[in-house]
Enzyme design. Sequence first.
Site, PDB file in Angstrom:
ATOM      1  N   HIS A 148       0.821  -1.225   0.000  1.00 29.47           N
ATOM      2  CA  HIS A 148       0.000   0.000   0.000  1.00 29.47           C
ATOM      3  C   HIS A 148       0.852   1.271   0.000  1.00 29.47           C
ATOM      4  O   HIS A 148       0.494   2.264   0.628  1.00 29.47           O
ATOM      5  CB  HIS A 148      -0.958  -0.004   1.197  1.00 29.47           C
ATOM      6  CG  HIS A 148      -2.014  -1.058   1.082  1.00 29.47           C
ATOM      7  ND1 HIS A 148      -3.187  -0.882   0.422  1.00 29.47           N
ATOM      8  CD2 HIS A 148      -2.034  -2.347   1.522  1.00 29.47           C
ATOM      9  CE1 HIS A 148      -3.916  -1.993   0.464  1.00 29.47           C
ATOM     10  NE2 HIS A 148      -3.236  -2.903   1.120  1.00 29.47           N
TER      11      HIS A 148
ATOM     12  N   ASN B 293      -3.699  -6.022  -4.390  1.00 29.43           N
ATOM     13  CA  ASN B 293      -5.141  -6.265  -4.291  1.00 29.43           C
ATOM     14  C   ASN B 293      -5.946  -5.132  -4.908  1.00 29.43           C
ATOM     15  O   ASN B 293      -7.142  -5.279  -5.146  1.00 29.43           O
ATOM     16  CB  ASN B 293      -5.552  -6.427  -2.825  1.00 29.43           C
ATOM     17  CG  ASN B 293      -5.197  -7.795  -2.286  1.00 29.43           C
ATOM     18  OD1 ASN B 293      -4.294  -8.459  -2.817  1.00 29.43           O
ATOM     19  ND2 ASN B 293      -5.900  -8.235  -1.267  1.00 29.43           N
TER      20      ASN B 293
ATOM     21  N   ASP C  40      -0.815  -5.173   5.944  1.00 24.37           N
ATOM     22  CA  ASP C  40      -1.812  -6.035   5.296  1.00 24.37           C
ATOM     23  C   ASP C  40      -1.475  -6.234   3.821  1.00 24.37           C
ATOM     24  O   ASP C  40      -0.761  -5.434   3.217  1.00 24.37           O
ATOM     25  CB  ASP C  40      -3.212  -5.415   5.419  1.00 24.37           C
ATOM     26  CG  ASP C  40      -3.261  -4.013   4.830  1.00 24.37           C
ATOM     27  OD1 ASP C  40      -2.296  -3.244   5.037  1.00 24.37           O
ATOM     28  OD2 ASP C  40      -4.253  -3.678   4.157  1.00 24.37           O
ATOM     29  N   GLU C  41      -2.007  -7.294   3.280  1.00 24.65           N
ATOM     30  CA  GLU C  41      -2.040  -7.522   1.828  1.00 24.65           C
ATOM     31  C   GLU C  41      -0.684  -7.351   1.141  1.00 24.65           C
ATOM     32  O   GLU C  41      -0.605  -6.696   0.094  1.00 24.65           O
ATOM     33  CB  GLU C  41      -3.078  -6.581   1.184  1.00 24.65           C
ATOM     34  CG  GLU C  41      -4.476  -6.815   1.703  1.00 24.65           C
ATOM     35  CD  GLU C  41      -5.542  -5.978   0.992  1.00 24.65           C
ATOM     36  OE1 GLU C  41      -6.650  -6.491   0.795  1.00 24.65           O
ATOM     37  OE2 GLU C  41      -5.265  -4.806   0.655  1.00 24.65           O
ATOM     38  N   ILE C  42       0.359  -7.917   1.717  1.00 22.95           N
ATOM     39  CA  ILE C  42       1.653  -7.887   1.031  1.00 22.95           C
ATOM     40  C   ILE C  42       1.583  -8.877  -0.133  1.00 22.95           C
ATOM     41  O   ILE C  42       1.125 -10.005   0.015  1.00 22.95           O
ATOM     42  CB  ILE C  42       2.793  -8.259   1.993  1.00 22.95           C
ATOM     43  CG1 ILE C  42       2.815  -7.280   3.185  1.00 22.95           C
ATOM     44  CG2 ILE C  42       4.149  -8.242   1.259  1.00 22.95           C
ATOM     45  CD1 ILE C  42       3.826  -7.639   4.251  1.00 22.95           C
TER      46      ILE C  42
END
Lengths: 549, 549
Positions: B267, B292, B331-333
């Site tokens: 992100h 994502n 999050d969401e690596i």
Amino acid sequence: MLYRLLILLFAALRVSALWPLPQSISTGSTYLQLSTTFDITLSGIYSPPADLTDAISRTKQYLFNDKLQRLVVGRGANNADVITSAASLKKLTLVFQGIEVSSISEEAVAELESRVESYTLKIPADGSDAIVTANSTLGLFRGLTTFSQLWYDWEDTIYTPEAPVDIIDAPAYPYRGLMLDTARNFFPVLDLKRTLDAMSWVKMSTFHWHVTDSQSFPLEVAEFPDLSAKGAYSSSMTYTTSDIEDIVAHAASRGIDVLVEFDTPGHTGIIAEAYPDHVACAGATPWQNYANELPAGQLRIASSDTVNFTASLVSAISSMFPSKYFSTGGDEINFNCYDDDNVTQADLAAKGVTITQALNSFTESTHGALHVAGKTPVVWEEMVLDYNITTLGNDTIVMVWVSSDDAAAVAEKGYKFVHAASDYFYLDCGAGEMLGNTVDETSWCDPFKTWQKAYSFDPTANLTEEQGLLVLGGQHLLWTEQSSPSNLDPIVWPRAAASAEVFWSGSGRNVSEALPRLHDVRFRFNQRGVGAIALQPFWCAIRPGLCVA
Amino acid sequence: MLYRLLILLFAALRVSALWPLPQSISTGSTYLQLSTTFDITLSGIYSPPADLTDAISRTKQYLFNDKLQRLVVGRGANNADVITSAASLKKLTLVFQGIEVSSISEEAVAELESRVESYTLKIPADGSDAIVTANSTLGLFRGLTTFSQLWYDWEDTIYTPEAPVDIIDAPAYPYRGLMLDTARNFFPVLDLKRTLDAMSWVKMSTFHWHVTDSQSFPLEVAEFPDLSAKGAYSSSMTYTTSDIEDIVAHAASRGIDVLVEFDTPGHTGIIAEAYPDHVACAGATPWQNYANELPAGQLRIASSDTVNFTASLVSAISSMFPSKYFSTGGDEINFNCYDDDNVTQADLAAKGVTITQALNSFTESTHGALHVAGKTPVVWEEMVLDYNITTLGNDTIVMVWVSSDDAAAVAEKGYKFVHAASDYFYLDCGAGEMLGNTVDETSWCDPFKTWQKAYSFDPTANLTEEQGLLVLGGQHLLWTEQSSPSNLDPIVWPRAAASAEVFWSGSGRNVSEALPRLHDVRFRFNQRGVGAIALQPFWCAIRPGLCVA
């Protein structure tokens, strides 16, 4: 990086911000400024109607106050030199080519098929005069609306990047509407006027006003003052007769007809506050036995007194609105309510008729009152599909709402109709049920209807060519169980613009092409004080075409 | 009619408008007016902190300006006589019973478990002085907030129908929050301040500020000015260092800690605008392979330069916020991003480490920087459940977001955690996907999360008693792909009040009991300028208990 290349590619594509898209448009790639002395003049009209000169004034205000920067990376900075050195447009002339001049307001409330909304718009690239032509003041107004969407701001220079512009335009369908329910929750006049303004910006033609329902009767009717005195939520939550005049005039001057709906015989529980004798099962419990939503209550259709009362009331309300159309509703009638109502049963017995025959007579009387007033009745689909009403006139217009699949059945019966289907156009779906004691996360019409869903609608799907001629248009709808002034703008805009384009420009366009223009709609609405919401991250809005699956 | 009887029945039940509900409350049925000379005084504090005297001033303004009528049929008219003849309350005294006086602002940013928010409130029925007691200024502030919710207006008489009032109160959990994403779309300072005001009215304690993301970096960091200069959407869409001071001070004086989140290492695509060398796969396409959500871009965790840069940046940002907590996200690596990044692969090879080892070192460094600054790291759940990070400190606080089911697994590992689960608390779910070229009507976290859903949440479900002690609280969250200032209030309020009550009052209450009080919250918010939306038709709001399934 690849995305930088894509950005450059899309920045190179000019994105016209017009919404709805004209039937025919060609644009160039020359920058053109709006002169600081820019003016709009009229030709072919010697004594212009006041609403046309007002529309010209508003357009000039929008042109200089919108201050909308282009939705590209840099917001126009990359083209600053060419913007500031561009030729200047000094004049737009509106050329009236019709026979007789009427006001926009008169033309907006004429019969749907008789309205002339077509226009042409030419903007030369060299700064020589721009011209809108039309055979009607309504057409000139639509042309003005288009003109006002072409311009961007860069550091106080108003410009278009796509001169010359050549447009020939006319709507695919005359009925392009928005329905608002002001009975579940009340919306002040200012909210309605702002909504009408926004509707006019995307060339909508009809405000379908579901003004009363079982929860409240906010409409002041001079001949029946107790209806609102006892049925409105409060005196401040009432539309007075002067409010109505104000709203109707505001709408008409912006090319919008107000189609009022007095929903009958169901959805009338609140009338019991003023006229208890006319209402069966008012507030009866458990409400689920007597209505789709509480409080229960339906007009006593078998009572001659009630039939006469309703016909008089329909006459009185219809006289407050210049529209040629009037909706008597007719959805979700609960026959168990009548079965359990001793008064109705006695009336039926005395007359020796069935409830269906009574409903036929009731409809004949109320629609008869409309015909006397020179109005065309509008009804919800159950009246032709479910209730076996044989007394409906052939002129009756039907609203298809339960499902878009029902359009074919309505067409089969030969009625003209309006697409208002819950599976495409209900703005309230997808926010859970309104009932207080459930943890149910889904509404009856889940899921949420995205703008893309509405945009994908095909008005003539499953219709023969002949049946396709029965389509008058369509609309988005907001039922307000869970809405109030706080979320009016964000729940309606820019989503409702989707149907405005489908029914003006015709269907079959793809959402990827539409999205950059719809971003423009959203930001232009924001600049004009309407709280349209973000469709995507701003990162996406200024990089047209990138944020796709 | 039966519904009239039900209305009378519910009107007879007094509906306290308090939200969140106190731990212990007893109320009477005596009407009590607020004297026109009503004042609030302090006892036990000789030199009161400015934020406490400000809070007293604001409370007096709310008391006299809220003008909220009771949500009953008649809005109070039926009790006009008893209202206007009631005894008058002339004074509320805030009694400080603590040892040492600190400001609300200091207490609001103390360690979560050390905060003292408890208070008592007594309002006699005879007009003698009301008293709030607390051992902290934060407790006095919570008591003031409760006091301000007790009063209604009837024709300019401010009154309560339920004196005497006796309350003993303290929160069940210290963390009661709201998360706002200001990176997908920007929200001006005024919107944040209004949101903080509203949060304080329902005794929320934490504003979790997801300030940056791959789309924009609106946060001005003095030591790294290019981050916002090149990464904010524009200079006007930037939070300057003085904006931050303003927001932090506004929050703290209202009992709210600002937990800032600098989401890393994923992100972070926008950082490439200023520091391209620190970002892998910035803007890589197809973005679905690398993130994502677009644009892709993650900090190069295997690069020593990037690790040092990130640790310095974490230090710099953390120094701008007085909070003891700081979220490094996590999050969401997307590991494919690193697999395809030559620089990262070279760094890994040179160091002879795996990407997981690099992530461990990266986390150790960034969290090390926080520990040096005296801060506790906060992370999203993947950091403890998915990425095998062995370098996390035992003090790390975990945000459970993917699913509420994951709370037990986090507890199993012994971390303190905050409930922030998408299946209960995500305010953005249920409005379709944001991608422009799909007609998909459902979002990944469909359906819409109703207030009732959040209200039904059990913070200790599936936890042992010991694990239950790891729950710090919970929060609602607004990701803003499809939100902007236009819909901030209506998408957040009054829904987010549901978690505020669950984590203050404890869970297990039923939605039917809560609904009338939540209507009150909505209307009081409206009176104070926050656009909370309707939960039901107004007909239902003024007839507590009727609109149920």
